[in-house]
Write a protein that holds these residues in place. Sequence first.
Motif, PDB file in Angstrom:
ATOM      1  N   GLY A 128       0.818  -1.221   0.000  1.00  0.00           N
ATOM      2  CA  GLY A 128       0.000   0.000   0.000  1.00  0.00           C
ATOM      3  C   GLY A 128       0.843   1.259   0.000  1.00  0.00           C
ATOM      4  O   GLY A 128       0.551   2.214  -0.737  1.00  0.00           O
ATOM      5  N   ILE A 129       1.903   1.281   0.819  1.00  0.00           N
ATOM      6  CA  ILE A 129       2.763   2.467   0.896  1.00  0.00           C
ATOM      7  C   ILE A 129       3.461   2.712  -0.441  1.00  0.00           C
ATOM      8  O   ILE A 129       3.478   3.845  -0.955  1.00  0.00           O
ATOM      9  N   GLY A 160       2.552   1.562  -3.386  1.00  0.00           N
ATOM     10  CA  GLY A 160       1.543   1.881  -4.395  1.00  0.00           C
ATOM     11  C   GLY A 160       1.085   3.323  -4.319  1.00  0.00           C
ATOM     12  O   GLY A 160       0.950   4.010  -5.343  1.00  0.00           O
ATOM     13  N   ILE A 161       0.835   3.807  -3.101  1.00  0.00           N
ATOM     14  CA  ILE A 161       0.386   5.196  -2.920  1.00  0.00           C
ATOM     15  C   ILE A 161       1.463   6.174  -3.373  1.00  0.00           C
ATOM     16  O   ILE A 161       1.169   7.167  -4.058  1.00  0.00           O
ATOM     17  N   LEU A 192       1.552   6.146  -7.174  1.00  0.00           N
ATOM     18  CA  LEU A 192       0.396   6.818  -7.771  1.00  0.00           C
ATOM     19  C   LEU A 192       0.474   8.334  -7.606  1.00  0.00           C
ATOM     20  O   LEU A 192       0.103   9.079  -8.512  1.00  0.00           O
ATOM     21  N   ILE A 193       0.961   8.773  -6.443  1.00  0.00           N
ATOM     22  CA  ILE A 193       1.120  10.222  -6.239  1.00  0.00           C
ATOM     23  C   ILE A 193       2.125  10.784  -7.246  1.00  0.00           C
ATOM     24  O   ILE A 193       1.915  11.852  -7.837  1.00  0.00           O
TER      25      ILE A 193
END
Length: 210
Positions: free
Chosen positions: A181-182, A184-185, A188-189
């Motif tokens: 999740g970290i 991926g975020i 994406l940012i």
Amino acid sequence: MQVVGVVKDFNFRTMEYAIGPVAFRYRPQDFSMLSIAVDATAMKNILISIEPIWKKIDPVHPIQCISMEQDIDNTYIESGYTDILKIIGYVSFLAITIACLGMLGMVMYSTQLKIKEVGVRKVLGASVKDVTILLSRSFVILIGISLLIGVPLGYMLGNLFLQNFAYRISNTWLLILLAIGIIGIMGLITICSQTIKAAMSNPVKSLRTE
């Protein structure tokens, strides 16, 4: 020798080792250290109270004290594991930072190459969401491939490192999902910061030279 008592099991070495046997012998002539249980919040006042008593027992040598917590911390520092964890942390931070900067450069270059295509699509009715997905798709696939390679490798290396300890945590799916999740975020940012900007740009500016 006569056994006068048995104590509960406790760790007297670092967590690399399982609890083993230890014996305490009562030999006052060999005593060189006194262990006392104190309230950590009142440590300063306790030392002030102990000092005059110590001077009566040994007026030659000054009192020297260390907390068990500090002694345990020093043991791990001397073993080198603290330094290893710091190095891993710094290298990981540096690798993620370089990866994000590299991806940012690739996204900026890609959006500039497709800026006229974006303008044409917007003129033909494409929404900001459609254009953003179009520009981000290839980079999201790259992130997915990197996770497919990195997650199993990180899981195996983590377990290999933990094998050095008799008492250790386990790599649960929650930790793995948190790491995914970290990453991926952050990815994406990095991607969306440029693709959304390109998708919201005025198509007239990109097409005026055509």
